[in-house]
Design a protein around this motif. Structure first.
Motif: not given
Length: 493
Positions: A394-397, A418-422, A452-462
């Protein structure tokens, strides 16, 4: 009993050992058809001994013969198994003359045998098995390297890892620790209700990272595929499907260089948590690494192999913005508003190569990668990187030039991004298109359809498991924590 050196010791011993095997088979015994039902590993067996209770507890153990010490009608021998080494005591008056002679004359260092006997304590205080019966279950036809003093040739270490594991205690313990690290990661995540899943290795589009893939062809489907370069996009599909917490520990493949920190085939942990963000991942990775220190390493402080600095996982972990580090290093508060030409000159002024064809973010990242990251030894969260570095976050607000991410740097290398996932499908499509440079075939259209079917807000990490193991075990190279690193083929000898 040490093995006698010769001008061609390996060839001579190979012939002698084959002769012993032929004699055994002629006498009606084939060690390769024998087996033994063990009751304990070496250290578990020794733990059963009760002080003052010699020759009470019976065990059956097995392992590779690593030392002889013959004293007339008795011999002290040591065998090595998965857990370590245990001493055995052979007596002619217990085994009988024929079996004892077979033991003395038929066996060689490196042979694998099983024994049954009782535990006792020697005069030197070593818990030992007094052998009542033994079985040779595998004859070593070739001698082990350097008469058990070690294996030092790096090429042989990696090509013949089995020999390295036999003779180098440090290697054996390091790779054992790797297994414990991976096992603990699984338990840690499962305890937090993450589900382990498996995603395809063969993929139609190499997505989730910017890397050169290995290519292959499926004959039945008559379709070209690539070996995956990342686990990310299929795991995010799981979030769309309603799995709120998922992880995978799996192999990735990148057709790129080999170095101290890079292997073409490597192991990644990727974890995704719905209704979280990059800060949730900060907490998760900090808890995970501290748990590994407590439960696997048994210490929160480790010595960094390259610098000798003590890394303290139990202390305060630094958090700093990427831009602040760049400004600090360049001494230029206006760096990010400079022209491309000025940035090229600035990079060169710092003693680095700067290609005028590079994009501006690449020029800046050259400073970070060469002059900043290697100096970050203590755990450091570097946050809000340039948006061009990852199209999946996600782009920083309040700053459209950066993304809500962190890179966890420890020991001078990236351990966990890790990201706040787009999860906005339109923004994701635009970022994919910008990265692909108009080449639609490089975009995973099915992933965009899933969004387009909808993904919840999420955090992800590798987390790169190999790099993590380098850090936690004090290894010098990624090859030291991978059982079988990639090498050029060699002719079998």
């Amino acid at each position: 009993m040490s093995e006698t050196p010769s001008t061609d010791i390996s060839h001579d011993q190979h012939a002698v050992r084959r002769g012993k095997l032929a004699d055994m088979r002629a006498a009606g015994f084939d060690p390769f058809r024998a087996n033994v039902a063990t009751t304990h590993f070496s250290q578990d067996a020794k733990a059963l001994y009760v002080e003052g209770q010699d020759n009470v507890t019976t065990v059956t153990v097995a392992g590779r013969l690593v030392t002889f010490r013959v004293q007339g009608g008795s011999s002290f021998v040591k065998i090595q198994d998965q857990q370590g080494i245990i001493q055995l005591y052979f007596r002619k008056d217990v085994l009988g003359e024929e079996r004892y002679l077979f033991f003395k004359k038929g066996l060689d260092l490196g042979d694998i045998l099983g024994v049954t006997g009782t535990l006792f304590l020697t005069k030197t205080g070593e818990i030992t098995v007094r052998v009542d019966a033994f079985t040779l279950v595998s004859k070593a036809l070739r001698p082990l390297p350097d008469n058990w003093n070690g294996l030092t040739d790096s090429e042989q270490i990696y090509r013949q890892r089995y020999l390295d594991l036999i003779v180098n205690t440090e290697s054996r313990n390091r790779l054992m620790t790797r297994s414990k690290i991976v096992s603990h990661i699984r338990r840690f995540l499962e305890d937090r209700q993450f589900l382990e899943v498996e995603t395809p290795v063969l993929q139609a589009v190499a997505g989730g990272a910017a890397a050169r893939p290995f290519q292959t062809h499926h004959n039945t489907l008559n379709t070209d595929f690539v070996l995956r370069i990342s686990l990310e996009l299929y795991l995010k599909r799981m979030l769309v499907g309603g799995y709120d917490r998922v992880f995978e520990i799996g192999r990735n493949f990148r057709n790129e260089g080999v170095s101290r920190r890079h292997n073409p085939e490597f192991t990644m942990l990727e974890v995704y948590q719905a209704y979280s963000d990059y800060r949730g991942m900060m907490t998760l990775v900090q808890d995970l690494l501290r748990s590994l220190c407590d439960n696997v390493l048994k210490t929160s402080q480790i010595t960094h192999a390259a610098s000798g600095e003590v890394i303290d996982f139990g202390g305060q972990w630094r958090e700093v913005k990427y831009k602040d580090l760049i400004i600090e290093k360049t001494g230029d508060a206006d760096w990010f508003s400079r022209s491309k030409e000025e940035k090229v000159a600035g990079v060169q002024k710092l003693g680095l190569y700067a290609d005028p064809k590079w994009e501006e973010f690449e020029l800046t990242n050259e400073i970070f990668g060469k002059l900043i990251e290697p100096k970050l030894i203590q755990p450091t969260f570097v946050t809000h990187l340039p948006k061009e570095l990852c199209p999946l976050a996600k782009i920083t607000e309040n700053d459209s030039s950066t993304i809500d991410v962190f890179e966890l740097i420890i020991g001078g290398m990236e351990v966990a991004p890790a990201y706040s996932e787009q999860n906005d499908p339109d923004v994701q499509r635009a970022m994919f298109e910008a990265q692909a440079g108009g080449e639609q075939q490089n975009i995973d259209q099915d992933f965009l359809l899933a969004l387009e079917h909808g993904m919840p807000p999420a955090g992800g990490m590798g987390i790169g498991i190999d790099r993590l193991c380098i850090l936690l075990t004090g290894a010098e190279s990624i090859r030291d924590v991978i059982l079988y690193p990639q090498l050029r083929p060699s002719e079998a000898k």
